[in-house]
Design an enzyme around this catalytic site. Structure first.
Site, PDB file in Angstrom:
ATOM      1  N   SER A 118       0.813  -1.221   0.000  1.00 55.81           N
ATOM      2  CA  SER A 118       0.000   0.000   0.000  1.00 55.81           C
ATOM      3  C   SER A 118       0.842   1.265   0.000  1.00 55.81           C
ATOM      4  O   SER A 118       0.471   2.262  -0.627  1.00 55.81           O
ATOM      5  CB  SER A 118      -0.921   0.013   1.216  1.00 55.81           C
ATOM      6  OG  SER A 118      -1.678  -1.174   1.287  1.00 55.81           O
ATOM      7  N   HIS A 169       0.723   4.276   4.399  1.00 59.32           N
ATOM      8  CA  HIS A 169       0.063   4.950   3.280  1.00 59.32           C
ATOM      9  C   HIS A 169       0.573   6.383   3.110  1.00 59.32           C
ATOM     10  O   HIS A 169       0.924   6.801   2.006  1.00 59.32           O
ATOM     11  CB  HIS A 169      -1.445   4.960   3.521  1.00 59.32           C
ATOM     12  CG  HIS A 169      -2.074   3.608   3.448  1.00 59.32           C
ATOM     13  ND1 HIS A 169      -3.437   3.405   3.525  1.00 59.32           N
ATOM     14  CD2 HIS A 169      -1.529   2.365   3.312  1.00 59.32           C
ATOM     15  CE1 HIS A 169      -3.705   2.114   3.432  1.00 59.32           C
ATOM     16  NE2 HIS A 169      -2.561   1.460   3.312  1.00 59.32           N
TER      17      HIS A 169
END
Length: 385
Positions: A265, A319
């Site tokens: 991610s 992230h």
């Protein structure tokens, strides 16, 4: 003899660039009879430019036509110069014909720009259907890019996930799980990194916790990866992907030192951030599909950030760390592998008026980002107490 001619050609071009066309012509005219077609063709193109700057447009057209008729490696540039002069003269049909001749002789990476010019001229002359075909061709010149690095990264992620499942008799392959021994050995966490397990900074980006985790990440990578790889080229794409992955890991050990995380991610958020910045700052010549995907970057980024902070157990540090690195790279470096609107502007001798970023500068920018991440990593592990 050839080396002397090349030096004379360079001297003539230097005089031309210095605003001395008459002096340049004295050097360039004898070179038009040189037996090497590249030197002779280059000389004719430069002679045409010198005549054009002396307000002898008819003589310039004759010189560029001579370069076009010679054949050889400079013929396409001669035809393009002829086409540009026809445009200035208002002879649009002749310009279209000359651009088509240039298109037949140009290298593949020049044909997209030439097709774009043909399209505008066809549109100007009322040939709307043919213009659309040329616009699609110009944009589609970048639509079938082989994204070898993206495909390889996806294959590695899937392969590692299956191997991790195999090592646990597939008990670690549920919709969401805690992973198997590979996750345990490769997930990012500050204390193991401080103990010398540096590989976790990268290996964590190739590990996933269940089918959903893998599926969402690989779909996003399949969607955005090829576009970014197309924009930056295979090598730079691999470098920036790994830097974005590293950015997610570094922010995790900085801001959430007591937690562990895994997944691609961070790298994928980096691609989102890069796509968002590039789509806003650069005027890229891409096909409709590529432009459509890039236009979604902002909305997808916002949606995924909301999910990141709203859903428990998602590593916001991974992230956001990847996102920041990707956005920074997008700000520092324009894509090197596709043309921009600014790159279509050329001088009469064919030189681009806007040059690309030198390789050394691009490498330096990536090294700078890597150095910042390395310094942040050392700071994070120095806090282990």
């Amino acid at each position: 003899m050839t080396d002397d001619a090349r030096q004379a050609l360079a001297d003539g071009q230097r005089l031309l660039d210095s605003g001395e066309p008459a002096e340049a012509l004295a050097i360039l005219n004898p070179l038009t009879a040189h037996p090497d077609p590249q030197i002779a063709g280059s000389a004719w193109i430069a002679v045409g430019t010198a005549r054009y700057r002396d307000d002898d447009e008819e003589g310039a057209l004759v010189a560029w036509q001579r370069a076009a008729d010679m054949g050889g490696p400079m013929s396409w540039l001669g035809w393009r110069s002829v086409a540009e002069q026809h445009v200035r003269n208002g002879d649009l049909d002749e310009a279209i014909d000359a651009y088509r001749e240039a298109d037949r002789r140009a290298s593949p990476h020049e044909r997209g720009a030439i097709a774009n010019r043909i399209a505008w001229l066809l549109k100007e002359t009322g040939h709307d259907f043919a213009a659309r075909r040329q616009f699609n061709r110009a944009r589609g010149a970048y639509g079938n890019f082989p994204a070898y690095v993206t495909w390889t990264i996806i294959a590695i992620n899937v392969g590692v996930f299956l191997l991790d499942g195999l090592l646990t008799n597939f008990t670690s392959m549920g919709m969401m799980s805690s992973g198997g021994p590979l996750v345990e050995a490769g997930a990012i966490a500050r204390d193991p990194v401080a103990d010398g397990e540096w590989w976790r900074l990268i290996t964590s980006a190739f590990l996933h916790l269940g089918f959903l985790h893998l599926g969402f990440n690989m779909f996003a990578l399949w969607l955005f990866g090829p576009i970014i790889e197309q924009l930056y080229g295979h090598v730079e794409y691999l470098v920036l992907y790994l830097l974005c992955a590293l950015g997610g890991s570094v922010l995790t050990i900085l801001a959430a030192p007591d937690s562990a995380a895994a997944g691609a991610s961070g790298a994928i958020f980096g691609l989102f951030g890069l796509a968002f910045v590039v789509s806003r700052r650069r005027h890229l010549l891409l096909g409709p599909q590529a432009r459509g995907i890039l236009s979604q970057a902002g909305g997808l980024l916002m949606l995924n950030l909301i999910i990141t902070f709203a859903v428990p157990r998602i590593s916001w540090t991974g992230h956001v760390g990847g996102l920041l690195v990707g956005a920074l790279i997008g700000l520092l470096l324009a894509p090197a592998n596709v043309p921009t609107m600014g790159g279509l502007w050329r001088a009469p001798d064919g030189r681009q008026l806007t040059g690309g970023t030198p390789v050394a500068v691009r490498a330096g920018a990536y090294l700078l980002v890597a150095a910042v991440l390395a310094a942040a990593t050392f700071f994070a592990i120095s806090q282990v107490g």
